[in-house]
Design a protein around this motif. Structure first.
Motif, short mmCIF file in Angstrom:
data_model
loop_
_atom_site.label_atom_id
_atom_site.label_comp_id
_atom_site.label_asym_id
_atom_site.label_seq_id
_atom_site.Cartn_x
_atom_site.Cartn_y
_atom_site.Cartn_z
N LEU A 174 0.82 -1.21 0.00
CA LEU A 174 0.00 0.00 0.00
C LEU A 174 0.86 1.27 0.00
CD1 LEU A 174 -2.82 1.26 0.21
CD2 LEU A 174 -2.69 0.97 2.70
N ASN A 175 1.90 1.29 0.84
CA ASN A 175 2.69 2.52 0.95
C ASN A 175 3.70 2.69 -0.19
OD1 ASN A 175 4.22 0.44 1.83
ND2 ASN A 175 5.11 1.50 3.58
N HIS A 176 3.78 1.72 -1.09
CA HIS A 176 4.67 1.86 -2.25
C HIS A 176 3.91 2.18 -3.53
CE1 HIS A 176 8.42 0.81 -0.30
NE2 HIS A 176 7.88 -0.25 0.24
N LEU A 177 2.60 2.34 -3.46
CA LEU A 177 1.82 2.60 -4.67
C LEU A 177 2.30 3.85 -5.43
CD1 LEU A 177 -1.76 1.61 -3.48
CD2 LEU A 177 -0.47 0.55 -5.33
N PRO A 178 2.63 4.95 -4.74
CA PRO A 178 3.12 6.11 -5.50
C PRO A 178 4.37 5.80 -6.32
CG PRO A 178 2.46 6.77 -3.30
CD PRO A 178 2.44 5.27 -3.32
N GLU A 179 5.24 4.92 -5.81
CA GLU A 179 6.44 4.53 -6.57
C GLU A 179 6.06 3.76 -7.82
OE1 GLU A 179 9.03 2.30 -4.00
OE2 GLU A 179 8.53 3.61 -2.32
N LEU A 180 5.07 2.89 -7.71
CA LEU A 180 4.61 2.12 -8.87
C LEU A 180 4.04 3.07 -9.93
CD1 LEU A 180 3.84 -0.49 -10.37
CD2 LEU A 180 1.75 -0.57 -8.97
N LYS A 184 -7.87 4.25 0.71
CA LYS A 184 -8.63 5.42 0.25
C LYS A 184 -8.80 5.34 -1.27
CE LYS A 184 -9.01 10.36 1.11
NZ LYS A 184 -8.33 11.57 1.60
N THR A 185 -10.05 5.42 -1.71
CA THR A 185 -10.34 5.37 -3.14
C THR A 185 -11.14 6.61 -3.54
OG1 THR A 185 -12.51 4.31 -3.07
CG2 THR A 185 -10.59 2.86 -2.86
N ARG A 186 -11.34 6.75 -4.85
CA ARG A 186 -12.14 7.88 -5.33
C ARG A 186 -13.58 7.78 -4.85
NH1 ARG A 186 -9.97 9.04 -11.51
NH2 ARG A 186 -7.79 9.31 -10.93
N GLU A 217 -6.99 6.56 -4.40
CA GLU A 217 -6.65 7.95 -4.09
C GLU A 217 -5.22 7.94 -3.56
OE1 GLU A 217 -7.70 11.45 -4.71
OE2 GLU A 217 -9.57 10.36 -4.32
N LEU A 218 -4.30 8.47 -4.36
CA LEU A 218 -2.89 8.47 -3.97
C LEU A 218 -2.42 9.88 -3.71
CD1 LEU A 218 -1.67 5.96 -6.68
CD2 LEU A 218 -2.23 5.45 -4.31
N ALA A 219 -1.54 10.03 -2.74
CA ALA A 219 -1.01 11.35 -2.42
C ALA A 219 -0.12 11.83 -3.57
CB ALA A 219 -0.21 11.30 -1.13
N ALA A 220 -0.28 13.09 -3.95
CA ALA A 220 0.56 13.65 -5.04
C ALA A 220 1.96 13.88 -4.53
CB ALA A 220 -0.05 14.95 -5.52
#
Ligand code: FES
Length: 229
Positions: free
Chosen positions: A161-167, A205-207, A226-229
């Motif tokens: 979950l906490n690596h999604l922005p990297e993906l 967290k999703t849309r 919903e990912l942090a920018a």
């Protein structure tokens, strides 16, 4: 959802992934990405273990997950499942890609086999090339991942979950984004109660608001998260 008891036939390590073998349960039809909540009665276990089917041989099943070292052949396990939302790969899809982000992606294996069974092209993006990967799978380095947006009809990933922005960054996507093909990700997060206790540990967290990975996932459409920018 069913429940029952399994006896452990074998435990082993494939690469660095623990694998548990049980007698086949042909009456159960878990989708790739769905899971079972499993515990060993009589042991002082705080939480059930979430296990994913990786091989449904006609006489045995192999599953993977955080398998306790003291689970050994002969031990009887209580289980319930299959649980959650799995991957949804249409049989009409012909160009598939797989991205095990920062892991071996062993739980993607049934989906790889499903894609190969309908003669879909399968590309595996990773620096890790596990020996269980079928030889008909093309392997490409992770640096080429942005190219996938130009040709794939379907992409399946695993990611904590906490690596999604990297993906998302590795795909060359910028937030907010939308996709013109299906990109599903198995969100790796503790599925502590499997939905029974409403513990909320698995919240994502999703849309569409907060969802529970144990029931609404663990597979989600990436563009719905919903990912942090
Ligand atoms: S794991 Fe407890 S609500 Fe999802």
């Amino acid at each position: 959802m069913a429940e029952g008891e399994w006896e452990i036939l074998e435990t082993r390590i494939a690469g660095s992934e623990p694998i548990l073998r049980i007698p086949a349960a042909p009456n159960l039809k878990p989708m790739p990405g769905q899971y079972f909540q499993v515990y060993a009665p009589g042991f002082d276990e705080t939480f059930a273990v979430s296990l994913f089917l990786i091989d449904n041989h006609h006489t045995y099943w192999d599953l993977t997950g955080e398998i306790p070292v003291y689970w050994t052949p002969g031990i009887r396990l209580r289980w319930r499942g299959p649980l959650g939302r799995g991957f949804d790969l249409s049989p009409n899809i012909r160009k598939t890609a797989f991205v095990p982000w920062l892991d071996h992606g062993l739980c993607l294996l049934p989906l790889v086999q499903q894609a190969l069974s309908v003669q879909a092209a399968v590309v595996w993006y990773s620096h890790l090339v596990p020996d269980w990967l079928p030889p008909t799978v093309e392997v490409l380095p992770i640096e080429l991942l942005p190219d996938v947006l130009n040709w794939a009809e379907y992409l399946a990933a695993t990611c904590e979950l906490n690596h999604l922005p990297e993906l998302v960054a590795a795909l060359g996507l910028k937030l907010p984004f939308s996709l013109n093909f299906s990109l599903e990700v198995l969100v790796q997060t503790p599925l502590v109660c499997g939905g029974i206790g409403e513990c909320g540990v698995c919240s994502v967290k999703t849309r569409g608001g907060w969802k529970q990975a144990c029931k609404d996932g663990p597979v989600f459409d990436l563009d719905q998260l919903e990912l942090a920018a």
